[in-house]
Design an enzyme around this catalytic site. Sequence first.
Site, PDB file in Angstrom:
ATOM      1  N   SER A   1       0.837  -1.199   0.000  1.00  0.00           N
ATOM      2  CA  SER A   1       0.000   0.000   0.000  1.00  0.00           C
ATOM      3  C   SER A   1       0.868   1.243   0.000  1.00  0.00           C
ATOM      4  O   SER A   1       1.888   1.303   0.698  1.00  0.00           O
ATOM      5  CB  SER A   1      -0.908   0.005   1.241  1.00  0.00           C
ATOM      6  OG  SER A   1      -1.688   1.177   1.303  1.00  0.00           O
TER       7      SER A   1
ATOM      8  N   CYS B   1      -8.041   1.112  11.095  1.00  0.00           N
ATOM      9  CA  CYS B   1      -9.287   0.935  10.351  1.00  0.00           C
ATOM     10  C   CYS B   1     -10.412   0.458  11.247  1.00  0.00           C
ATOM     11  O   CYS B   1     -11.571   0.427  10.839  1.00  0.00           O
ATOM     12  CB  CYS B   1      -9.091  -0.060   9.214  1.00  0.00           C
ATOM     13  SG  CYS B   1      -8.467  -1.652   9.751  1.00  0.00           S
TER      14      CYS B   1
END
Length: 389
Positions: free
Chosen positions: A203, A330
């Site tokens: 990422s 998250c």
Amino acid sequence: MNERIYLDHNATAPVRPEAVEALTAALAATGNASAIHGEGRATRARIEQARVEVAALVGGDARGVIFTAGGTEADALALIPDYQRAGEPLPCDVLLISAVEHAAVLRGHRFAADKVEILPVDARGRLRLDALDAALAAHAEAGHRVLVSLMLANNETGVIQPVAEAARRVHAHGGLIHTDAVQAAGRIRVDLAELGVDAVSVSAHKIGGAPGAGALVFADPDLRPAPVFAGGGQERGRRAGSENAPAIAAFGAAAKSARLALDGEIIRIGGLRERLEDALRCEFPELVLLVGDVDRLPNTACFALPGAPAETVVIALDLAGLSVSAGAACSSGKVGPSHVLAAMGVPEKIARSAFRLSFGWSSQDEDVDQALSVFRRVIPGLLRRARAA
């Protein structure tokens, strides 16, 4: 008040100057990468250069890089039963994952719930290879081909998994293996050949790129999953939709910067973490350092203050100017013990008080000094309240 101290790189890293420069240049340009005119070719060139840099970050082949919108989508693209190699079907019947995976993997994506098997970890959070062996043998006897997904490094504890050994065992049974290296890339050496895996997820924003870009990188460019998105032929037909050229360009610049600095950064950042850990354990013996005695990322420390809820610790530190996390970023809106620590058998009282500090490319010696100053102001009050509770 002093300048804020940011120790939450595992959630997202500050954007590197090289990435800002690449992003700005790409935003100023015009052209769809699928167009054949000059502007389109220039955009395509930016994307292909980024593909080379992202591949180099993980020791891969640029032809095996599929750009996505982030690590979660890269994981989702990997977790698909329908694979093929050089046009030949290579279906996977069962998905095996560890109990400490990121939520993007735990959900199993396109595998039916009854086709997902969760394997246990030991008290340090490492996959139990005996459990993997038993599962592989059972599925081989049943005639199943397995897909295994095992993260390279845990986002909450930093613990590094025995991915290479797992890959050897999976391939011996004719299976495929994917590793989520979102937290590992740019922090430790990641090499597809050394790991022996079939695919790796990375990422951009974890390594100092811009949010909105990620990649799934295959060791064999001829191995491909069924596409998640149907549409145009972008990404060699494996991920439809016009590429996010500015974010991808920034991703490539960040990947190059992270790769070139890696050896020195491992030593430098590891030294910052060790200095902070040593000081905190010396000054506040009530603090529990979780998984301090196992191979882990050089930038990550996970502590617990028994009796003080993690949310309370994080908020108190935040008000004092120090940014840390409780669990995965998250999942920050959720209240409850970490599934990672629960899988490790950490007592609930400790798990509920766990918080994470994570350094990165922008961290400096002064950050440790200022962080320690904040802890000295905040921890005594939290300890008093915890004792009185």
